[in-house]
Design a protein around this motif. Structure first.
Motif, PDB file in Angstrom:
ATOM      1  N   ARG A   1      56.800  44.825  64.388  1.00 46.37           N
ATOM      2  CA  ARG A   1      57.093  44.018  65.568  1.00 46.37           C
ATOM      3  C   ARG A   1      58.561  43.601  65.501  1.00 46.37           C
ATOM      4  O   ARG A   1      58.965  42.841  64.633  1.00 46.37           O
ATOM      5  CB  ARG A   1      56.162  42.801  65.619  1.00 46.37           C
ATOM      6  N   GLU A   2      59.348  44.117  66.425  1.00 46.27           N
ATOM      7  CA  GLU A   2      60.785  43.856  66.429  1.00 46.27           C
ATOM      8  C   GLU A   2      61.081  42.430  66.890  1.00 46.27           C
ATOM      9  O   GLU A   2      60.369  41.859  67.720  1.00 46.27           O
ATOM     10  CB  GLU A   2      61.507  44.847  67.346  1.00 46.27           C
ATOM     11  N   THR A   3      62.163  41.858  66.337  1.00 49.23           N
ATOM     12  CA  THR A   3      62.640  40.544  66.750  1.00 49.23           C
ATOM     13  C   THR A   3      64.136  40.632  67.033  1.00 49.23           C
ATOM     14  O   THR A   3      64.757  41.668  66.786  1.00 49.23           O
ATOM     15  CB  THR A   3      62.390  39.485  65.661  1.00 49.23           C
TER      16      THR A   3
ATOM     17  N   PHE B   1      62.690  42.306  61.996  1.00 45.65           N
ATOM     18  CA  PHE B   1      61.362  42.751  62.395  1.00 45.65           C
ATOM     19  C   PHE B   1      60.299  42.168  61.480  1.00 45.65           C
ATOM     20  O   PHE B   1      60.573  41.739  60.353  1.00 45.65           O
ATOM     21  CB  PHE B   1      61.271  44.276  62.392  1.00 45.65           C
TER      22      PHE B   1
ATOM     23  N   GLU C   1      58.439  39.182  57.142  1.00 45.16           N
ATOM     24  CA  GLU C   1      59.530  39.298  58.114  1.00 45.16           C
ATOM     25  C   GLU C   1      60.811  39.662  57.378  1.00 45.16           C
ATOM     26  O   GLU C   1      61.131  39.070  56.345  1.00 45.16           O
ATOM     27  CB  GLU C   1      59.745  37.989  58.876  1.00 45.16           C
TER      28      GLU C   1
END
Length: 346
Positions: A204-206, A210, A226
């Motif tokens: 899940r990219e941030t 990620f 993370e």
């Protein structure tokens, strides 16, 4: 002086390999716990494959300079601490914390005096650790150093654990970006004995990196991690705790690594829990008397495993779905090393 030319340039590919082996440039790294360098003391360390000298003035101000006298390349760490400078043992040349030659006792007025001839690095101290900016000649000014959320939260208590491992720095990153190993390598530990030994994962990219997380289990074991880049690279994860472990909910870990050489690294772990008031005092006592030793055992399992791998242990593997996080981080670091090398040699 905060810059340095690429070592014996060579091809872009050769330089990229050196950068990848000894650490990306143009970012902050933790270097050493602050208490390792007391007021009026100095300490020699190897970082990024190079020798450095940390010295602290009696007032507490810290400096980090290359451990190399500009006169004849003797190690400054063998010299004398003079408060705001270091005197080389070989010929007495005095260098201050900015890398400037301030005195040549054997030849007063020598043209070396007043010149910045020794590389110095910007340093900051946070959460019990010394951080240094490792830049290249194109990026002498450091970016803002933003710590992970847990370390900036006044309601979260933390302890710093420091260790040196005989394994490449990238092995440490691979290990943390592999949550599934917790159920096997650490399966008999006090904190990671629960949950399934099979799982599915997703990335899940941030905006700062990620998450690599299990899709079918949360809050049971080492179920997510993370990776973030905020001027310094870090990993953040949580280990669920049972009530016997005291107040504060989940046990948080912030991890960072600095390359020592191409085959050695230093690892930093901040052990955290969100506790305030009397609960903070209770947890800190419980951690020091009971939990710290248990977590050291878990960390030792990682060290033994990674030190037992061959230096090329990440070459020629047979990866599967659980390794998506490892593949993601490896591709990033390889690409960034190549980009930095190409920029330096352009």
């Amino acid at each position: 002086m905060t810059t340095a030319a690429p070592a014996s340039a060579g091809s872009v590919e050769e330089l990229a390999e050196r950068i990848h082996a000894t650490g990306l440039r143009n970012q902050w790294y933790p270097v050493l716990p602050s208490h390792h360098v007391g007021d009026g003391e100095m300490k020699r360390v190897t970082r990024w494959g190079e020798p450095w000298l940390l010295f602290r003035r009696p007032t507490g101000q810290l400096h980090m300079i290359a451990d190399r006298c500009p006169h004849r390349s003797a190690p400054l760490s063998l010299g004398q601490h003079l408060g705001d400078r270091v005197a080389c043992l070989y010929h007495g040349v005095q260098v201050d914390g900015e890398g400037t030659v301030v005195s040549v006792p054997g030849l007063p007025g020598c043209n070396l005096e007043g010149k910045r001839l020794v590389r110095s690095l910007p340093v900051q101290e946070h959460c019990g650790a010394i951080f240094a900016y490792w830049g290249d000649e194109r990026h002498p000014e450091p970016p803002e150093l933003v710590l992970p959320d847990r370390l900036r939260d006044a309601d979260t208590a933390h302890f710093l654990n420091y260790a040196e491992w005989g394994a490449p720095w990238r092995f440490y990153v691979d290990n943390v970006l592999d949550p599934m190993h917790g159920a096997f390598l650490h399966g008999h530990s006090h904190s990671m004995s629960g949950g399934a030994k099979s799982a599915r994962f997703r990335i899940r990219e941030t905006g700062r990196g990620f998450f690599f997380e299990k899709t079918d289990q949360v809050g049971v074991n080492f179920d997510w991690v993370e990776f973030g880049r905020t001027g310094v690279d870090w990993v953040d994860l949580e280990i669920p705790y049972q009530p016997y472990a005291g107040p504060g909910g989940a046990f948080g870990i912030v991890g960072m690594v600095v390359p020592v050489t191409a085959t050695e690294c230093a690892v930093f772990h901040w052990r955290t829990r969100k506790v305030q008031g009397w609960e903070r005092a209770s947890w800190r006592f419980l951690y020091r008397t009971t939990l710290e030793a248990r977590h050291h055992e878990v960390l030792e399992q990682d060290r033994v495993m990674l030190e037992g791998m061959p230096a090329d242990g990440d070459v020629g593997e047979n990866l599967y779905q659980h390794d998506l996080g490892v593949v993601r981080i490896r591709r990033f670091y390889r690409a960034e090393a190549a980009r930095q090398a190409a920029e330096l040699l352009a």
